[in-house]
Design a protein around this motif. Structure first.
Motif, short mmCIF file in Angstrom:
data_model
loop_
_atom_site.label_atom_id
_atom_site.label_comp_id
_atom_site.label_asym_id
_atom_site.label_seq_id
_atom_site.Cartn_x
_atom_site.Cartn_y
_atom_site.Cartn_z
N ALA A 1 -25.75 49.35 16.77
CA ALA A 1 -25.52 50.57 15.99
C ALA A 1 -24.10 51.07 16.22
CB ALA A 1 -26.54 51.64 16.37
N VAL A 2 -23.66 51.06 17.46
CA VAL A 2 -22.32 51.54 17.78
C VAL A 2 -21.27 50.61 17.18
CG1 VAL A 2 -20.75 52.20 19.62
CG2 VAL A 2 -23.19 52.58 19.89
N PHE A 3 -21.58 49.29 17.22
CA PHE A 3 -20.68 48.31 16.61
C PHE A 3 -20.49 48.60 15.12
CE2 PHE A 3 -20.43 44.45 14.03
CZ PHE A 3 -19.24 43.90 14.48
N VAL A 4 -21.60 48.80 14.43
CA VAL A 4 -21.52 49.06 12.98
C VAL A 4 -20.73 50.35 12.73
CG1 VAL A 4 -22.87 49.63 10.92
CG2 VAL A 4 -23.63 47.79 12.43
N LEU A 5 -20.98 51.34 13.56
CA LEU A 5 -20.24 52.61 13.42
C LEU A 5 -18.73 52.37 13.55
CD1 LEU A 5 -21.32 55.49 13.08
CD2 LEU A 5 -20.99 55.82 15.51
N GLY A 6 -18.36 51.55 14.53
CA GLY A 6 -16.95 51.24 14.72
C GLY A 6 -16.36 50.50 13.53
N VAL A 7 -17.12 49.52 13.02
CA VAL A 7 -16.65 48.78 11.83
C VAL A 7 -16.40 49.77 10.69
CG1 VAL A 7 -17.32 47.14 10.04
CG2 VAL A 7 -17.80 46.61 12.43
N LEU A 8 -17.37 50.67 10.47
CA LEU A 8 -17.24 51.61 9.37
C LEU A 8 -16.09 52.58 9.60
CD1 LEU A 8 -21.00 52.42 8.63
CD2 LEU A 8 -19.51 50.77 7.51
N GLY A 9 -15.79 52.86 10.89
CA GLY A 9 -14.71 53.78 11.21
C GLY A 9 -13.37 53.34 10.64
N VAL A 10 -13.20 52.04 10.47
CA VAL A 10 -11.95 51.55 9.86
C VAL A 10 -12.16 51.20 8.39
CG1 VAL A 10 -10.17 49.78 9.92
CG2 VAL A 10 -11.12 50.64 12.05
N THR A 11 -13.25 50.45 8.13
CA THR A 11 -13.39 49.90 6.77
C THR A 11 -13.64 50.98 5.73
OG1 THR A 11 -15.72 49.45 7.23
CG2 THR A 11 -14.18 47.65 7.55
N THR A 12 -14.31 52.08 6.13
CA THR A 12 -14.54 53.15 5.17
C THR A 12 -13.21 53.73 4.69
OG1 THR A 12 -16.59 53.67 6.31
CG2 THR A 12 -15.77 55.32 4.80
N GLU A 13 -12.23 53.77 5.59
CA GLU A 13 -10.92 54.31 5.20
C GLU A 13 -10.28 53.42 4.14
OE1 GLU A 13 -8.85 56.86 6.84
OE2 GLU A 13 -9.69 57.08 8.84
#
Lengths: 314, 253
Positions: free
Chosen positions: B66-78
Protein backbone atom coordinates in the motif's frame (compact mmCIF):
# COMPACT_ATOMS: atom_id res chain seq x y z
CA UNK A 1 28.90 35.58 -16.32
CA UNK A 2 28.74 37.28 -12.96
CA UNK A 3 25.45 37.19 -11.14
CA UNK A 4 26.26 39.79 -8.52
CA UNK A 5 22.99 41.32 -7.37
CA UNK A 6 21.13 41.32 -10.66
CA UNK A 7 18.72 44.17 -10.84
CA UNK A 8 15.30 42.52 -10.47
CA UNK A 9 13.77 44.58 -13.23
CA UNK A 10 11.67 41.85 -14.77
CA UNK A 11 13.20 42.15 -18.22
CA UNK A 12 12.98 38.92 -20.22
CA UNK A 13 15.85 38.42 -22.62
CA UNK A 14 15.72 35.57 -25.11
CA UNK A 15 19.01 35.18 -26.93
CA UNK A 16 19.58 32.83 -29.85
CA UNK A 17 17.26 30.35 -28.21
CA UNK A 18 17.05 27.04 -30.06
CA UNK A 19 15.24 23.79 -29.32
CA UNK A 20 15.59 20.70 -31.42
CA UNK A 21 13.29 17.84 -30.44
CA UNK A 22 14.38 14.30 -31.13
CA UNK A 23 17.45 15.41 -33.05
CA UNK A 24 15.52 16.76 -36.01
CA UNK A 25 12.45 18.86 -35.26
CA UNK A 26 13.60 22.47 -34.90
CA UNK A 27 10.75 23.74 -32.75
CA UNK A 28 12.54 27.01 -31.99
CA UNK A 29 15.37 28.30 -34.14
CA UNK A 30 17.83 31.01 -33.04
CA UNK A 31 15.09 33.12 -31.53
CA UNK A 32 16.00 36.44 -29.92
CA UNK A 33 13.74 39.07 -28.42
CA UNK A 34 13.38 41.18 -25.32
CA UNK A 35 10.34 41.89 -23.16
CA UNK A 36 10.76 45.30 -21.60
CA UNK A 37 9.76 45.79 -17.96
CA UNK A 38 6.28 47.18 -17.51
CA UNK A 39 5.07 46.35 -20.99
CA UNK A 40 2.52 43.95 -22.37
CA UNK A 41 4.09 41.94 -25.15
CA UNK A 42 2.00 39.78 -27.44
CA UNK A 43 3.77 36.61 -28.51
CA UNK A 44 2.11 35.70 -31.74
CA UNK A 45 2.23 32.89 -34.19
CA UNK A 46 0.08 30.18 -35.69
CA UNK A 47 -0.40 26.92 -33.80
CA UNK A 48 2.82 24.94 -33.84
CA UNK A 49 5.01 27.99 -34.33
CA UNK A 50 7.04 27.19 -31.21
CA UNK A 51 5.41 29.63 -28.80
CA UNK A 52 4.75 27.14 -26.01
CA UNK A 53 8.21 25.61 -26.30
CA UNK A 54 9.76 29.09 -26.08
CA UNK A 55 7.74 30.02 -23.00
CA UNK A 56 8.64 26.70 -21.36
CA UNK A 57 12.32 27.35 -22.05
CA UNK A 58 12.00 30.82 -20.50
CA UNK A 59 10.55 29.11 -17.40
CA UNK A 60 13.22 26.41 -17.21
CA UNK A 61 10.76 23.57 -17.90
CA UNK A 62 12.32 22.72 -21.25
CA UNK A 63 16.09 22.70 -21.65
CA UNK A 64 17.26 24.72 -24.67
CA UNK A 65 19.43 22.97 -27.26
CA UNK A 66 21.32 26.25 -27.61
CA UNK A 67 20.98 29.85 -26.54
CA UNK A 68 19.75 31.36 -23.30
CA UNK A 69 16.66 32.85 -21.76
CA UNK A 70 16.94 35.09 -18.71
CA UNK A 71 14.57 36.95 -16.46
CA UNK A 72 16.03 39.94 -14.64
CA UNK A 73 19.42 38.78 -15.81
CA UNK A 74 19.35 35.19 -14.56
CA UNK A 75 17.93 31.85 -15.65
CA UNK A 76 14.53 31.06 -14.15
CA UNK A 77 15.93 28.29 -11.96
CA UNK A 78 18.42 30.73 -10.42
CA UNK A 79 15.68 33.10 -9.28
CA UNK A 80 15.13 33.28 -5.57
CA UNK A 81 11.44 32.63 -4.76
CA UNK A 82 10.69 32.21 -8.47
CA UNK A 83 6.90 32.44 -8.31
CA UNK A 84 7.12 35.73 -6.44
CA UNK A 85 9.09 37.04 -9.38
CA UNK A 86 7.46 35.34 -12.36
CA UNK A 87 3.93 34.02 -12.52
CA UNK A 88 3.05 31.56 -15.24
CA UNK A 89 -0.16 30.09 -16.62
CA UNK A 90 0.74 27.48 -19.19
CA UNK A 91 -2.02 24.98 -19.74
CA UNK A 92 -5.61 24.98 -18.67
CA UNK A 93 -5.53 21.47 -17.26
CA UNK A 94 -2.68 21.27 -14.75
CA UNK A 95 -4.97 20.54 -11.83
CA UNK A 96 -5.87 17.37 -10.00
CA UNK A 97 -9.56 16.88 -10.82
CA UNK A 98 -10.46 15.72 -7.32
CA UNK A 99 -8.88 18.73 -5.64
CA UNK A 100 -10.69 22.02 -5.15
CA UNK A 101 -9.38 25.13 -6.86
CA UNK A 102 -8.77 26.72 -3.49
CA UNK A 103 -6.77 23.74 -2.23
CA UNK A 104 -4.70 23.75 -5.38
CA UNK A 105 -3.76 27.36 -4.67
CA UNK A 106 -3.19 26.73 -0.97
CA UNK A 107 -0.69 23.97 -1.80
CA UNK A 108 1.23 26.51 -3.88
CA UNK A 109 1.11 28.96 -0.95
CA UNK A 110 2.51 26.36 1.43
CA UNK A 111 5.25 25.21 -0.95
CA UNK A 112 6.31 28.76 -1.73
CA UNK A 113 6.01 30.05 1.83
CA UNK A 114 3.21 32.49 1.05
CA UNK A 115 0.37 33.29 3.47
CA UNK A 116 -2.67 31.05 2.86
CA UNK A 117 -4.89 34.12 2.46
CA UNK A 118 -3.27 34.69 -0.93
CA UNK A 119 -5.30 31.75 -2.27
CA UNK A 120 -8.59 33.49 -1.46
CA UNK A 121 -7.30 36.86 -2.64
CA UNK A 122 -6.35 35.63 -6.11
CA UNK A 123 -9.59 33.62 -6.41
CA UNK A 124 -11.35 36.93 -5.77
CA UNK A 125 -9.18 38.70 -8.35
CA UNK A 126 -10.11 36.27 -11.12
CA UNK A 127 -13.76 36.05 -10.11
CA UNK A 128 -13.70 32.48 -8.87
CA UNK A 129 -14.32 33.09 -5.17
CA UNK A 130 -17.71 31.36 -5.26
CA UNK A 131 -16.36 28.23 -6.97
CA UNK A 132 -13.14 27.97 -4.98
CA UNK A 133 -14.26 25.10 -2.78
CA UNK A 134 -15.60 23.02 -5.64
CA UNK A 135 -13.55 20.26 -7.18
CA UNK A 136 -11.77 21.24 -10.38
CA UNK A 137 -13.48 18.28 -12.09
CA UNK A 138 -16.65 20.37 -12.23
CA UNK A 139 -15.00 23.48 -13.67
CA UNK A 140 -15.63 24.68 -17.20
CA UNK A 141 -12.64 25.33 -19.44
CA UNK A 142 -13.06 29.04 -18.81
CA UNK A 143 -13.00 28.50 -15.05
CA UNK A 144 -9.83 26.43 -15.37
CA UNK A 145 -8.22 29.23 -17.34
CA UNK A 146 -9.15 31.64 -14.56
CA UNK A 147 -7.79 29.27 -11.95
CA UNK A 148 -4.55 29.10 -13.95
CA UNK A 149 -4.38 32.90 -13.95
CA UNK A 150 -5.05 32.93 -10.21
CA UNK A 151 -2.14 30.51 -9.73
CA UNK A 152 0.07 32.78 -11.85
CA UNK A 153 -0.78 35.76 -9.64
CA UNK A 154 -0.37 34.02 -6.32
CA UNK A 155 3.17 35.21 -5.62
CA UNK A 156 2.28 38.78 -6.67
CA UNK A 157 4.93 38.59 -9.40
CA UNK A 158 6.16 41.52 -11.47
CA UNK A 159 6.41 39.34 -14.58
CA UNK A 160 3.62 37.22 -16.02
CA UNK A 161 4.07 34.57 -18.67
CA UNK A 162 0.76 33.38 -20.06
CA UNK A 163 0.29 30.76 -22.75
CA UNK A 164 -2.93 31.15 -24.75
CA UNK A 165 -4.97 32.34 -21.76
CA UNK A 166 -7.97 33.07 -23.98
CA UNK A 167 -8.29 29.48 -25.22
CA UNK A 168 -11.69 28.15 -24.36
CA UNK A 169 -13.05 31.43 -23.07
CA UNK A 170 -16.47 32.55 -24.25
CA UNK A 171 -16.91 36.13 -25.53
CA UNK A 172 -17.70 37.32 -22.02
CA UNK A 173 -14.57 35.68 -20.74
CA UNK A 174 -12.46 37.28 -23.46
CA UNK A 175 -13.84 40.69 -22.60
CA UNK A 176 -13.04 40.00 -18.96
CA UNK A 177 -9.52 38.93 -19.93
CA UNK A 178 -8.90 42.19 -21.80
CA UNK A 179 -9.90 44.19 -18.75
CA UNK A 180 -7.73 41.92 -16.64
CA UNK A 181 -4.67 42.60 -18.81
CA UNK A 182 -5.25 46.33 -18.66
CA UNK A 183 -5.48 46.03 -14.91
CA UNK A 184 -2.20 44.09 -14.76
CA UNK A 185 -0.42 46.57 -17.03
CA UNK A 186 -1.73 49.50 -14.98
CA UNK A 187 0.00 47.94 -11.98
CA UNK A 188 3.28 48.09 -13.88
CA UNK A 189 3.69 44.38 -14.42
CA UNK A 190 5.41 42.96 -17.47
CA UNK A 191 3.23 40.54 -19.35
CA UNK A 192 4.31 38.13 -22.05
CA UNK A 193 1.17 36.61 -23.49
CA UNK A 194 1.05 34.17 -26.36
CA UNK A 195 -1.82 33.85 -28.74
CA UNK A 196 -2.65 32.56 -32.17
CA UNK A 197 -5.55 34.98 -32.36
CA UNK A 198 -4.42 38.50 -32.94
CA UNK A 199 -7.56 40.33 -31.97
CA UNK A 200 -7.08 39.11 -28.41
CA UNK A 201 -3.75 40.85 -28.19
CA UNK A 202 -4.06 43.79 -30.57
CA UNK A 203 -5.89 46.03 -28.13
CA UNK A 204 -3.83 45.35 -25.07
CA UNK A 205 -0.27 44.71 -26.20
CA UNK A 206 2.32 47.47 -26.48
CA UNK A 207 4.63 45.30 -28.46
CA UNK A 208 4.42 42.09 -30.41
CA UNK A 209 6.85 39.34 -31.20
CA UNK A 210 5.73 37.34 -34.21
CA UNK A 211 6.96 33.81 -34.57
CA UNK A 212 6.54 31.30 -37.35
CA UNK A 213 8.11 27.86 -37.73
CA UNK A 214 10.28 28.54 -34.72
CA UNK A 215 11.82 31.66 -36.16
CA UNK A 216 11.31 35.31 -35.43
CA UNK A 217 9.31 36.93 -38.17
CA UNK A 218 9.20 40.39 -36.71
CA UNK A 219 9.13 42.20 -33.41
CA UNK A 220 8.44 45.76 -32.40
CA UNK A 221 5.71 48.06 -31.18
CA UNK A 222 2.36 47.62 -32.83
CA UNK A 223 2.49 51.19 -34.12
CA UNK A 224 5.85 50.63 -35.81
CA UNK A 225 4.68 47.44 -37.46
CA UNK A 226 1.50 49.05 -38.73
CA UNK A 227 3.37 52.11 -40.03
CA UNK A 228 5.50 49.83 -42.17
CA UNK A 229 2.52 48.31 -43.79
CA UNK A 230 0.26 51.31 -44.38
CA UNK A 231 -0.83 51.45 -47.96
CA UNK A 232 -2.74 53.70 -50.35
CA UNK A 233 -5.63 52.53 -52.49
CA UNK A 234 -6.03 54.17 -55.88
CA UNK A 235 -9.04 53.74 -58.17
CA UNK A 236 -9.59 55.28 -61.60
CA UNK A 237 -10.66 54.39 -65.17
CA UNK A 238 -7.12 54.36 -66.58
CA UNK A 239 -4.32 54.07 -64.08
CA UNK A 240 -1.58 53.04 -66.55
CA UNK A 241 0.33 56.34 -66.57
CA UNK A 242 0.17 56.58 -62.77
CA UNK A 243 1.44 53.04 -62.45
CA UNK A 244 4.41 53.96 -64.66
CA UNK A 245 5.06 57.15 -62.67
CA UNK A 246 5.00 55.24 -59.37
CA UNK A 247 7.38 52.62 -60.70
CA UNK A 248 9.67 55.35 -61.93
CA UNK A 249 9.79 56.62 -58.32
CA UNK A 250 10.62 53.20 -56.97
CA UNK A 251 7.16 52.12 -55.80
CA UNK A 252 5.56 48.86 -56.68
CA UNK A 253 1.76 49.06 -57.11
CA UNK A 254 -0.19 45.85 -56.72
CA UNK A 255 -3.23 45.43 -58.93
CA UNK A 256 -6.34 44.66 -56.85
CA UNK A 257 -8.98 44.93 -59.58
CA UNK A 258 -9.45 46.10 -63.18
CA UNK A 259 -9.58 49.73 -62.10
CA UNK A 260 -7.65 49.79 -58.84
CA UNK A 261 -4.31 49.10 -57.19
CA UNK A 262 -2.64 49.56 -53.82
CA UNK A 263 0.79 51.03 -53.13
CA UNK A 264 2.78 50.24 -50.03
CA UNK A 265 4.88 52.66 -48.04
CA UNK A 266 3.65 55.90 -49.57
CA UNK A 267 1.55 58.86 -48.42
CA UNK A 268 -1.68 59.83 -50.18
CA UNK A 269 -0.27 63.31 -50.93
CA UNK A 270 2.59 61.77 -52.88
CA UNK A 271 0.28 59.59 -54.98
CA UNK A 272 -2.05 62.55 -55.60
CA UNK A 273 0.86 64.66 -56.74
CA UNK A 274 2.09 61.98 -59.17
CA UNK A 275 -1.44 61.46 -60.51
CA UNK A 276 -1.79 65.20 -61.10
CA UNK A 277 1.57 65.23 -62.91
CA UNK A 278 0.57 62.27 -65.08
CA UNK A 279 -2.84 63.72 -65.80
CA UNK A 280 -4.66 60.66 -64.46
CA UNK A 281 -8.32 60.78 -63.48
CA UNK A 282 -8.89 59.40 -59.98
CA UNK A 283 -12.14 58.11 -58.51
CA UNK A 284 -10.64 57.19 -55.20
CA UNK A 285 -7.47 57.90 -53.32
CA UNK A 286 -7.46 56.57 -49.76
CA UNK A 287 -5.20 55.40 -47.00
CA UNK A 288 -5.83 51.78 -46.10
CA UNK A 289 -6.16 50.98 -42.43
CA UNK A 290 -4.09 47.85 -42.06
CA UNK A 291 -4.78 45.82 -39.00
CA UNK A 292 -2.54 43.48 -37.19
CA UNK A 293 -4.42 40.47 -38.39
CA UNK A 294 -3.70 41.28 -42.02
CA UNK A 295 -0.10 41.92 -41.11
CA UNK A 296 0.08 38.66 -39.28
CA UNK A 297 -1.30 36.65 -42.15
CA UNK A 298 0.93 38.48 -44.58
CA UNK A 299 4.04 37.88 -42.49
CA UNK A 300 3.39 34.26 -41.74
CA UNK A 301 2.33 33.50 -45.31
CA UNK A 302 5.69 34.77 -46.51
CA UNK A 303 7.36 32.06 -44.48
CA UNK A 304 6.69 29.20 -46.84
CA UNK A 305 8.45 25.93 -46.03
CA UNK A 306 12.08 26.13 -47.02
CA UNK A 307 11.86 29.82 -47.71
CA UNK A 308 14.71 31.93 -46.39
CA UNK A 309 14.14 33.66 -43.07
CA UNK A 310 12.87 37.19 -43.23
CA UNK A 311 15.20 39.76 -41.83
CA UNK A 312 14.11 40.49 -38.31
CA UNK A 313 13.33 44.16 -37.97
CA UNK A 314 14.03 44.78 -34.33
CA UNK B 1 16.27 20.51 7.35
CA UNK B 2 15.86 23.99 5.97
CA UNK B 3 12.65 25.96 6.28
CA UNK B 4 12.12 25.70 2.55
CA UNK B 5 12.36 21.92 2.77
CA UNK B 6 9.88 21.80 5.65
CA UNK B 7 7.45 23.86 3.53
CA UNK B 8 7.81 21.46 0.60
CA UNK B 9 7.27 18.41 2.82
CA UNK B 10 4.15 20.08 4.26
CA UNK B 11 2.93 20.81 0.74
CA UNK B 12 3.32 17.12 -0.13
CA UNK B 13 1.16 16.17 2.83
CA UNK B 14 -1.50 18.70 1.84
CA UNK B 15 -1.43 17.37 -1.73
CA UNK B 16 -2.25 13.94 -0.31
CA UNK B 17 -4.81 15.17 2.17
CA UNK B 18 -6.74 17.01 -0.52
CA UNK B 19 -7.33 13.85 -2.54
CA UNK B 20 -8.80 10.53 -1.44
CA UNK B 21 -6.17 8.01 -2.44
CA UNK B 22 -4.36 8.06 0.92
CA UNK B 23 -7.56 6.96 2.63
CA UNK B 24 -8.24 3.96 0.41
CA UNK B 25 -4.64 2.82 0.56
CA UNK B 26 -4.69 3.16 4.35
CA UNK B 27 -7.80 0.97 4.39
CA UNK B 28 -5.89 -1.54 2.23
CA UNK B 29 -2.88 -1.47 4.58
CA UNK B 30 -5.12 -1.92 7.62
CA UNK B 31 -6.94 -4.76 5.89
CA UNK B 32 -3.66 -6.52 5.18
CA UNK B 33 -2.63 -6.02 8.82
CA UNK B 34 -5.86 -7.53 10.08
CA UNK B 35 -5.42 -10.52 7.78
CA UNK B 36 -1.85 -10.95 9.05
CA UNK B 37 -3.06 -11.10 12.65
CA UNK B 38 -5.85 -13.52 11.79
CA UNK B 39 -3.48 -15.67 9.77
CA UNK B 40 -0.96 -15.88 12.56
CA UNK B 41 -3.51 -16.75 15.22
CA UNK B 42 -5.66 -19.12 13.23
CA UNK B 43 -2.97 -21.01 11.37
CA UNK B 44 -1.35 -24.15 12.68
CA UNK B 45 0.75 -24.10 14.88
CA UNK B 46 -0.20 -20.41 15.33
CA UNK B 47 0.69 -18.30 18.35
CA UNK B 48 1.34 -20.59 21.28
CA UNK B 49 3.89 -18.77 23.40
CA UNK B 50 5.47 -15.37 23.91
CA UNK B 51 8.22 -16.49 21.49
CA UNK B 52 5.68 -16.52 18.65
CA UNK B 53 4.43 -12.97 19.23
CA UNK B 54 7.08 -11.14 17.13
CA UNK B 55 6.12 -13.11 14.02
CA UNK B 56 2.69 -11.44 14.00
CA UNK B 57 4.40 -8.16 13.12
CA UNK B 58 7.23 -9.68 11.12
CA UNK B 59 4.62 -11.26 8.84
CA UNK B 60 2.75 -7.98 8.33
CA UNK B 61 5.21 -6.49 5.89
CA UNK B 62 2.86 -7.02 2.91
CA UNK B 63 1.29 -3.75 4.04
CA UNK B 64 4.34 -2.23 2.35
CA UNK B 65 2.46 -2.74 -0.94
CA UNK B 66 0.00 0.00 0.00
CA UNK B 67 2.81 2.39 0.88
CA UNK B 68 4.63 1.46 -2.32
CA UNK B 69 1.57 2.29 -4.43
CA UNK B 70 1.16 5.56 -2.54
CA UNK B 71 4.75 6.46 -3.35
CA UNK B 72 4.30 5.59 -7.03
CA UNK B 73 1.20 7.79 -7.17
CA UNK B 74 3.07 10.58 -5.36
CA UNK B 75 5.10 11.14 -8.51
CA UNK B 76 3.01 9.74 -11.35
CA UNK B 77 -0.14 11.67 -10.41
CA UNK B 78 1.84 14.88 -10.90
CA UNK B 79 2.67 13.80 -14.44
CA UNK B 80 -0.79 12.47 -15.18
CA UNK B 81 -2.57 15.68 -14.20
CA UNK B 82 0.31 17.95 -15.22
CA UNK B 83 0.53 19.38 -11.72
CA UNK B 84 4.24 18.75 -12.22
CA UNK B 85 4.32 22.08 -14.06
CA UNK B 86 3.32 24.30 -11.11
CA UNK B 87 5.30 22.03 -8.77
CA UNK B 88 8.51 22.52 -10.76
CA UNK B 89 7.82 26.23 -11.28
CA UNK B 90 7.79 26.66 -7.50
CA UNK B 91 10.78 24.34 -7.01
CA UNK B 92 12.95 24.41 -10.15
CA UNK B 93 15.54 22.05 -8.61
CA UNK B 94 14.37 18.50 -9.26
CA UNK B 95 16.78 17.25 -6.56
CA UNK B 96 15.16 19.45 -3.94
CA UNK B 97 11.78 18.29 -5.16
CA UNK B 98 12.56 14.56 -4.98
CA UNK B 99 14.23 15.03 -1.58
CA UNK B 100 11.09 16.68 -0.20
CA UNK B 101 8.96 13.87 -1.60
CA UNK B 102 11.28 11.23 -0.15
CA UNK B 103 11.08 12.78 3.31
CA UNK B 104 7.30 13.16 3.06
CA UNK B 105 6.67 9.59 1.89
CA UNK B 106 9.07 8.06 4.41
CA UNK B 107 7.16 9.88 7.15
CA UNK B 108 3.93 8.73 5.59
CA UNK B 109 5.15 5.12 5.65
CA UNK B 110 5.85 5.53 9.37
CA UNK B 111 2.37 6.96 9.94
CA UNK B 112 0.84 4.01 8.07
CA UNK B 113 2.96 1.65 10.16
CA UNK B 114 1.70 3.36 13.31
CA UNK B 115 -1.91 2.92 12.24
CA UNK B 116 -1.34 -0.72 11.26
CA UNK B 117 0.50 -1.60 14.47
CA UNK B 118 -2.11 0.16 16.60
CA UNK B 119 -4.89 -1.85 14.96
CA UNK B 120 -2.89 -5.07 15.28
CA UNK B 121 -2.22 -4.43 18.96
CA UNK B 122 -5.92 -3.76 19.53
CA UNK B 123 -6.62 -7.23 18.12
CA UNK B 124 -3.56 -9.02 19.45
CA UNK B 125 -3.51 -7.97 23.11
CA UNK B 126 -6.99 -9.30 24.04
CA UNK B 127 -6.40 -12.43 21.96
CA UNK B 128 -3.10 -13.11 23.72
CA UNK B 129 -4.81 -12.56 27.06
CA UNK B 130 -7.36 -15.27 26.29
CA UNK B 131 -4.46 -17.67 25.65
CA UNK B 132 -2.57 -16.52 28.75
CA UNK B 133 0.39 -15.40 26.65
CA UNK B 134 2.28 -12.40 27.95
CA UNK B 135 3.07 -9.43 25.73
CA UNK B 136 6.50 -8.15 26.72
CA UNK B 137 7.81 -5.05 24.94
CA UNK B 138 11.15 -5.81 26.57
CA UNK B 139 11.53 -8.81 24.26
CA UNK B 140 14.31 -7.85 21.80
CA UNK B 141 12.75 -9.95 19.02
CA UNK B 142 9.42 -8.18 19.43
CA UNK B 143 11.11 -4.78 19.46
CA UNK B 144 13.01 -5.67 16.33
CA UNK B 145 9.90 -6.85 14.53
CA UNK B 146 8.08 -3.63 15.42
CA UNK B 147 10.99 -1.36 14.58
CA UNK B 148 11.65 -3.34 11.40
CA UNK B 149 8.04 -2.90 10.30
CA UNK B 150 8.34 0.88 10.68
CA UNK B 151 11.58 0.92 8.73
CA UNK B 152 10.25 -1.30 5.94
CA UNK B 153 7.12 0.75 5.46
CA UNK B 154 9.10 4.00 5.46
CA UNK B 155 11.48 2.70 2.79
CA UNK B 156 8.72 1.30 0.52
CA UNK B 157 7.30 4.81 0.24
CA UNK B 158 10.65 5.86 -1.22
CA UNK B 159 10.86 2.76 -3.44
CA UNK B 160 7.46 3.71 -4.83
CA UNK B 161 8.60 7.26 -5.53
CA UNK B 162 11.65 6.02 -7.36
CA UNK B 163 9.71 3.56 -9.52
CA UNK B 164 7.16 6.30 -10.24
CA UNK B 165 9.87 8.81 -11.15
CA UNK B 166 11.56 6.32 -13.46
CA UNK B 167 8.44 5.09 -15.24
CA UNK B 168 6.32 8.27 -15.06
CA UNK B 169 3.22 6.49 -16.31
CA UNK B 170 0.85 5.83 -13.43
CA UNK B 171 -0.76 2.61 -14.63
CA UNK B 172 2.49 1.11 -15.92
CA UNK B 173 4.38 1.92 -12.71
CA UNK B 174 1.70 0.61 -10.35
CA UNK B 175 1.09 -2.54 -12.39
CA UNK B 176 4.72 -3.46 -12.96
CA UNK B 177 5.65 -2.61 -9.37
CA UNK B 178 2.91 -4.66 -7.79
CA UNK B 179 3.46 -7.59 -10.15
CA UNK B 180 7.16 -7.56 -9.30
CA UNK B 181 6.70 -7.28 -5.55
CA UNK B 182 3.81 -9.70 -5.29
CA UNK B 183 4.50 -12.32 -7.95
CA UNK B 184 7.82 -12.02 -9.75
CA UNK B 185 10.01 -12.09 -6.64
CA UNK B 186 8.34 -15.31 -5.52
CA UNK B 187 8.59 -16.87 -8.98
CA UNK B 188 12.31 -16.13 -8.98
CA UNK B 189 12.57 -17.74 -5.60
CA UNK B 190 11.11 -20.92 -7.09
CA UNK B 191 13.84 -21.26 -9.71
CA UNK B 192 16.88 -23.20 -8.48
CA UNK B 193 20.06 -21.19 -8.80
CA UNK B 194 18.24 -17.90 -9.30
CA UNK B 195 16.67 -18.27 -5.88
CA UNK B 196 19.94 -17.35 -4.23
CA UNK B 197 19.37 -13.81 -5.49
CA UNK B 198 16.24 -13.70 -3.36
CA UNK B 199 17.94 -12.25 -0.24
CA UNK B 200 18.85 -9.23 -2.39
CA UNK B 201 15.26 -8.71 -3.57
CA UNK B 202 13.06 -6.30 -1.59
CA UNK B 203 11.22 -9.28 -0.08
CA UNK B 204 14.54 -10.82 0.98
CA UNK B 205 15.60 -7.54 2.55
CA UNK B 206 12.28 -7.39 4.40
CA UNK B 207 12.83 -10.90 5.77
CA UNK B 208 16.35 -9.99 6.89
CA UNK B 209 15.22 -6.78 8.61
CA UNK B 210 12.28 -8.53 10.28
CA UNK B 211 14.37 -11.65 10.99
CA UNK B 212 11.79 -14.03 9.54
CA UNK B 213 13.73 -16.89 8.01
CA UNK B 214 10.41 -18.70 7.62
CA UNK B 215 9.49 -16.32 4.78
CA UNK B 216 12.56 -17.32 2.75
CA UNK B 217 12.43 -20.03 0.08
CA UNK B 218 13.90 -23.42 0.94
CA UNK B 219 17.69 -23.62 1.11
CA UNK B 220 18.00 -19.82 0.98
CA UNK B 221 19.50 -18.09 3.97
CA UNK B 222 18.41 -14.54 4.72
CA UNK B 223 20.97 -11.78 5.19
CA UNK B 224 21.85 -10.23 8.52
CA UNK B 225 19.45 -7.47 9.60
CA UNK B 226 22.07 -4.79 8.93
CA UNK B 227 22.74 -6.13 5.45
CA UNK B 228 18.98 -6.24 4.86
CA UNK B 229 18.74 -2.57 5.76
CA UNK B 230 21.52 -1.75 3.30
CA UNK B 231 19.85 -3.76 0.52
CA UNK B 232 16.49 -2.09 1.07
CA UNK B 233 18.13 1.35 1.24
CA UNK B 234 19.67 0.66 -2.17
CA UNK B 235 16.29 -0.41 -3.54
CA UNK B 236 14.87 2.84 -2.16
CA UNK B 237 17.53 5.33 -3.18
CA UNK B 238 18.87 4.08 -6.50
CA UNK B 239 15.55 4.35 -8.40
CA UNK B 240 14.67 7.62 -6.65
CA UNK B 241 17.98 9.25 -7.50
CA UNK B 242 17.99 7.84 -11.04
CA UNK B 243 14.45 9.09 -11.43
CA UNK B 244 15.36 12.56 -10.22
CA UNK B 245 18.51 12.65 -12.31
CA UNK B 246 17.14 11.23 -15.56
CA UNK B 247 13.39 11.18 -15.94
CA UNK B 248 12.54 14.23 -13.91
CA UNK B 249 15.28 16.23 -15.54
CA UNK B 250 13.71 15.70 -18.93
CA UNK B 251 11.73 18.43 -20.59
CA UNK B 252 8.32 19.03 -19.07
CA UNK B 253 6.14 19.66 -22.08
Amino acid sequence: MTETAPEPDGRIVVDQLTKVFGGKVRAVDRLSFTVEPGSVTGFLGPNGAGKTTTLRMVLGLVHPTAGTATISGVAYKSLRDPISHVGAALESSSFHPARSGRNHLRIQCIAAGLPLERADQVLETVGLAAAGKRKVRGYSLGMRQRLGLAAALIGDPRVLVLDEPANGLDPDGIRWLRGFFKHLASEGRSVLVSSHQLNEVQEIADRVVILNRGQLVRSGSIRELLADTDSVLVRGPDLGPLDAALRAHGFNPTQTGPTSFVVQGIETEHVGHLAFGAGVELHELSKQGFDLEDLFFQLTAEQAPGAPTMGSAQ
Amino acid sequence: MTRAMIRLVRAEFVKLRTTQVWFWLLIAALGISVLAVLGNFLSDPGIRSARDVPQIFANSDIACLAVFVLGVLGVTTEFRYQTITPTVLITPSRWTLITAKMIAYALLGILYALACVALQLAMTLPWLATRNISFDLGDPDLRRALFGLFLVLALYGIIGLGVGALLKNQIVAVTLGVIFLLILQNLLAAIPGVRHAWPYMPAGANAAILNSQSNAPDTVTILSPAAGVVVLLLWAFIPALLGAGITMNRDIT
